[in-house]
Design a protein around this motif. Structure first.
Motif, PDB file in Angstrom:
ATOM      1  N   THR A  50       0.822  -1.214   0.000  1.00  0.00           N
ATOM      2  CA  THR A  50       0.000   0.000   0.000  1.00  0.00           C
ATOM      3  C   THR A  50       0.856   1.263   0.000  1.00  0.00           C
ATOM      4  OG1 THR A  50      -0.201  -0.094   2.402  1.00  0.00           O
ATOM      5  CG2 THR A  50      -1.958  -1.133   1.106  1.00  0.00           C
ATOM      6  N   ALA A  51       2.099   1.183   0.455  1.00  0.00           N
ATOM      7  CA  ALA A  51       2.977   2.360   0.468  1.00  0.00           C
ATOM      8  C   ALA A  51       3.244   2.845  -0.957  1.00  0.00           C
ATOM      9  CB  ALA A  51       4.283   2.039   1.186  1.00  0.00           C
ATOM     10  N   VAL A  52       3.341   1.918  -1.906  1.00  0.00           N
ATOM     11  CA  VAL A  52       3.588   2.278  -3.306  1.00  0.00           C
ATOM     12  C   VAL A  52       2.417   3.097  -3.838  1.00  0.00           C
ATOM     13  CG1 VAL A  52       3.812   1.355  -5.654  1.00  0.00           C
ATOM     14  CG2 VAL A  52       5.124   0.338  -3.794  1.00  0.00           C
ATOM     15  N   ALA A  53       1.208   2.607  -3.680  1.00  0.00           N
ATOM     16  CA  ALA A  53       0.020   3.322  -4.174  1.00  0.00           C
ATOM     17  C   ALA A  53      -0.145   4.656  -3.453  1.00  0.00           C
ATOM     18  CB  ALA A  53      -1.226   2.464  -4.010  1.00  0.00           C
ATOM     19  N   ARG A  54       0.093   4.681  -2.141  1.00  0.00           N
ATOM     20  CA  ARG A  54      -0.035   5.941  -1.390  1.00  0.00           C
ATOM     21  C   ARG A  54       0.939   6.996  -1.907  1.00  0.00           C
ATOM     22  NH1 ARG A  54      -0.049   2.686   3.269  1.00  0.00           N
ATOM     23  NH2 ARG A  54       1.985   3.538   3.828  1.00  0.00           N
ATOM     24  N   LYS A  55       2.160   6.579  -2.222  1.00  0.00           N
ATOM     25  CA  LYS A  55       3.173   7.513  -2.733  1.00  0.00           C
ATOM     26  C   LYS A  55       2.746   8.086  -4.079  1.00  0.00           C
ATOM     27  CE  LYS A  55       7.863   7.183  -2.529  1.00  0.00           C
ATOM     28  NZ  LYS A  55       9.197   6.598  -2.805  1.00  0.00           N
ATOM     29  N   VAL A  56       2.295   7.222  -4.986  1.00  0.00           N
ATOM     30  CA  VAL A  56       1.873   7.673  -6.316  1.00  0.00           C
ATOM     31  C   VAL A  56       0.679   8.623  -6.183  1.00  0.00           C
ATOM     32  CG1 VAL A  56       0.911   6.929  -8.540  1.00  0.00           C
ATOM     33  CG2 VAL A  56       2.809   5.656  -7.520  1.00  0.00           C
ATOM     34  N   LYS A  57      -0.274   8.305  -5.317  1.00  0.00           N
ATOM     35  CA  LYS A  57      -1.448   9.167  -5.135  1.00  0.00           C
ATOM     36  C   LYS A  57      -1.049  10.521  -4.545  1.00  0.00           C
ATOM     37  CE  LYS A  57      -3.914   5.907  -3.039  1.00  0.00           C
ATOM     38  NZ  LYS A  57      -5.081   5.245  -2.407  1.00  0.00           N
ATOM     39  N   ALA A  83      -3.905   2.294  -9.445  1.00  0.00           N
ATOM     40  CA  ALA A  83      -4.250   1.330 -10.503  1.00  0.00           C
ATOM     41  C   ALA A  83      -2.985   0.748 -11.108  1.00  0.00           C
ATOM     42  CB  ALA A  83      -5.068   2.032 -11.585  1.00  0.00           C
ATOM     43  N   HIS A  84      -2.908  -0.566 -11.136  1.00  0.00           N
ATOM     44  CA  HIS A  84      -1.746  -1.225 -11.731  1.00  0.00           C
ATOM     45  C   HIS A  84      -1.908  -1.296 -13.245  1.00  0.00           C
ATOM     46  CE1 HIS A  84      -1.313  -2.353  -7.539  1.00  0.00           C
ATOM     47  NE2 HIS A  84      -0.026  -2.438  -7.819  1.00  0.00           N
ATOM     48  N   ILE A  85      -0.867  -0.931 -13.954  1.00  0.00           N
ATOM     49  CA  ILE A  85      -0.883  -0.952 -15.417  1.00  0.00           C
ATOM     50  C   ILE A  85      -0.869  -2.406 -15.882  1.00  0.00           C
ATOM     51  CG2 ILE A  85       0.320  -0.239 -17.517  1.00  0.00           C
ATOM     52  CD1 ILE A  85       1.536   2.077 -15.728  1.00  0.00           C
ATOM     53  N   GLN A  86       0.144  -3.149 -15.474  1.00  0.00           N
ATOM     54  CA  GLN A  86       0.177  -4.599 -15.703  1.00  0.00           C
ATOM     55  C   GLN A  86      -0.392  -5.211 -14.423  1.00  0.00           C
ATOM     56  OE1 GLN A  86       4.028  -6.315 -16.571  1.00  0.00           O
ATOM     57  NE2 GLN A  86       3.249  -8.389 -16.504  1.00  0.00           N
ATOM     58  N   GLY A  94       1.971  -8.819 -12.769  1.00  0.00           N
ATOM     59  CA  GLY A  94       2.783  -7.604 -12.759  1.00  0.00           C
ATOM     60  C   GLY A  94       3.315  -7.306 -11.369  1.00  0.00           C
ATOM     61  N   PRO A  95       4.373  -6.495 -11.295  1.00  0.00           N
ATOM     62  CA  PRO A  95       4.961  -6.161  -9.996  1.00  0.00           C
ATOM     63  C   PRO A  95       4.256  -4.974  -9.337  1.00  0.00           C
ATOM     64  CG  PRO A  95       6.289  -5.216 -11.732  1.00  0.00           C
ATOM     65  CD  PRO A  95       5.185  -6.002 -12.414  1.00  0.00           C
ATOM     66  N   ASP A  96       4.395  -4.876  -8.045  1.00  0.00           N
ATOM     67  CA  ASP A  96       3.820  -3.791  -7.272  1.00  0.00           C
ATOM     68  C   ASP A  96       4.900  -2.731  -7.048  1.00  0.00           C
ATOM     69  OD1 ASP A  96       1.840  -2.453  -5.943  1.00  0.00           O
ATOM     70  OD2 ASP A  96       1.935  -3.660  -4.114  1.00  0.00           O
ATOM     71  N   VAL A  97       5.208  -1.986  -8.118  1.00  0.00           N
ATOM     72  CA  VAL A  97       6.251  -0.955  -8.080  1.00  0.00           C
ATOM     73  C   VAL A  97       5.679   0.351  -8.638  1.00  0.00           C
ATOM     74  CG1 VAL A  97       8.169  -2.601  -8.271  1.00  0.00           C
ATOM     75  CG2 VAL A  97       7.144  -1.646 -10.344  1.00  0.00           C
ATOM     76  N   GLU A  98       6.305   1.468  -8.284  1.00  0.00           N
ATOM     77  CA  GLU A  98       5.813   2.787  -8.688  1.00  0.00           C
ATOM     78  C   GLU A  98       5.647   2.925 -10.201  1.00  0.00           C
ATOM     79  OE1 GLU A  98       8.777   5.289  -6.967  1.00  0.00           O
ATOM     80  OE2 GLU A  98       8.186   4.756  -4.919  1.00  0.00           O
ATOM     81  N   GLY A  99       6.562   2.346 -10.976  1.00  0.00           N
ATOM     82  CA  GLY A  99       6.505   2.450 -12.430  1.00  0.00           C
ATOM     83  C   GLY A  99       5.368   1.661 -13.053  1.00  0.00           C
ATOM     84  N   ASN A 100       4.633   0.895 -12.232  1.00  0.00           N
ATOM     85  CA  ASN A 100       3.513   0.090 -12.710  1.00  0.00           C
ATOM     86  C   ASN A 100       2.186   0.548 -12.088  1.00  0.00           C
ATOM     87  OD1 ASN A 100       2.261  -2.080 -14.120  1.00  0.00           O
ATOM     88  ND2 ASN A 100       2.376  -3.370 -12.305  1.00  0.00           N
ATOM     89  N   VAL A 101       2.180   1.709 -11.452  1.00  0.00           N
ATOM     90  CA  VAL A 101       0.983   2.188 -10.760  1.00  0.00           C
ATOM     91  C   VAL A 101       0.602   3.571 -11.273  1.00  0.00           C
ATOM     92  CG1 VAL A 101       0.001   2.821  -8.509  1.00  0.00           C
ATOM     93  CG2 VAL A 101       1.480   0.836  -8.691  1.00  0.00           C
ATOM     94  N   LEU A 102      -0.691   3.769 -11.493  1.00  0.00           N
ATOM     95  CA  LEU A 102      -1.236   5.070 -11.865  1.00  0.00           C
ATOM     96  C   LEU A 102      -2.157   5.553 -10.750  1.00  0.00           C
ATOM     97  CD1 LEU A 102      -2.320   4.274 -15.548  1.00  0.00           C
ATOM     98  CD2 LEU A 102      -0.252   5.486 -14.811  1.00  0.00           C
ATOM     99  N   CYS A 103      -2.384   6.853 -10.689  1.00  0.00           N
ATOM    100  CA  CYS A 103      -3.339   7.451  -9.765  1.00  0.00           C
ATOM    101  C   CYS A 103      -4.592   7.757 -10.574  1.00  0.00           C
ATOM    102  CB  CYS A 103      -2.756   8.732  -9.169  1.00  0.00           C
ATOM    103  SG  CYS A 103      -3.896   9.613  -8.077  1.00  0.00           S
ATOM    104  N   LEU A 104      -5.670   7.002 -10.342  1.00  0.00           N
ATOM    105  CA  LEU A 104      -6.886   7.146 -11.145  1.00  0.00           C
ATOM    106  C   LEU A 104      -8.128   7.286 -10.276  1.00  0.00           C
ATOM    107  CD1 LEU A 104      -6.305   4.403 -13.889  1.00  0.00           C
ATOM    108  CD2 LEU A 104      -5.669   6.821 -13.964  1.00  0.00           C
ATOM    109  N   CYS A 105      -9.144   7.959 -10.825  1.00  0.00           N
ATOM    110  CA  CYS A 105     -10.458   7.994 -10.179  1.00  0.00           C
ATOM    111  C   CYS A 105     -11.097   6.614 -10.401  1.00  0.00           C
ATOM    112  CB  CYS A 105     -11.319   9.113 -10.774  1.00  0.00           C
ATOM    113  SG  CYS A 105     -11.874   8.812 -12.469  1.00  0.00           S
TER     114      CYS A 105
END
Length: 167
Positions: A50-57, A83-86, A94-105
Motif C-alpha cells: 500500500t505504500a507504493v500506491a499511497r506515494k503515487v497518489k 491502478a496497476h498498469i500490468q 505484474g509487480p507492485d512498483v511505482e513504475g507500474n501504478v497510476l493514480c486514477l479515479c
C-alpha cells in the motif's frame, strides 16, 4: 364481491426459553432481525504494497491522471485509487512498483482495467470506444518523480489484444 380471498393468520412470538429453532424458523428469525446470512470463506489474494500506491497518489494530490478530476469526498480530502498498469494477479503477474501504478479515479480505473482505455508508449490516453485512433489521444498527467515503464504499458496492451506496433 371483489373476487379476492383474504386469509388471516394469528402471529405469535416464539417463547424465549426455547433453545432450538427449526431451519425455517431460523430463517424467519434472521429476516426479522435484519441480519444477512453469513458464510466463512478462505481467499487467496495478492498482497499489495500500500505504500507504493499511497506515494503515487500523493504525487498527484489524489487527482486522476487521465481525466484530471479530484474526487472530493470531504473538506480538503480527495479520493483516488492506485491502478496497476500490468495487473498483479494471474495471468499478468505484474509487480507492485511505482513504475507500474497510476493514480486514477474509480471510473477511469475500471475503464483502464477492462481495456476500454489504454496508454501509448508516449503516455497518451486512448479511449478505444470513443476515439477512433491514437490521433485523438490526450496526454497522461505526469510528474517528474513518476517513471512509468513502457514494458508495463506494452503488457497491458498485449493483454487486451491492442496492436503494440501502432501504439
Amino acid at each position: 364481491m371483489s373476487g379476492f380471498q383474504i386469509c388471516r393468520f394469528s402471529l405469535r412470538r416464539l417463547p424465549e426459553e426455547r433453545q432450538e429453532l427449526t431451519p425455517l424458523e431460523q430463517q424467519v428469525k434472521e429476516l426479522l432481525d435484519g441480519a444477512p446470512p453469513r458464510a466463512t470463506s478462505t481467499v487467496e489474494r495478492v498482497v499489495r504494497d500500500t505504500a507504493v500506491a499511497r506515494k503515487v497518489k500523493r504525487w498527484y494530490d489524489h487527482t486522476c491522471q487521465i481525466c484530471r478530476t479530484p474526487l472530493v469526498v470531504g473538506a480538503g480530502v480527495s479520493y483516488a485509487e492506485g491502478a496497476h498498469i500490468q495487473a498483479l494477479g494471474r495471468p499478468s503477474n505484474g509487480p507492485d512498483v511505482e513504475g507500474n501504478v497510476l493514480c486514477l479515479c474509480p471510473n477511469c480505473h475500471i475503464r483502464f482495467d477492462r481495456g476500454a482505455m489504454y496508454l501509448t508508449d508516449r503516455l497518451e490516453v486512448v479511449d478505444r470506444f470513443t476515439d477512433a485512433s491514437a490521433a485523438h489521444a490526450v496526454a497522461l498527467l505526469t510528474v517528474e518523480e513518476h517513471r512509468i515503464q513502457a514494458k508495463f504499458l506494452r503488457a497491458h496492451r498485449r493483454f487486451w489484444g491492442i496492436d503494440c506496433a501502432g501504439a
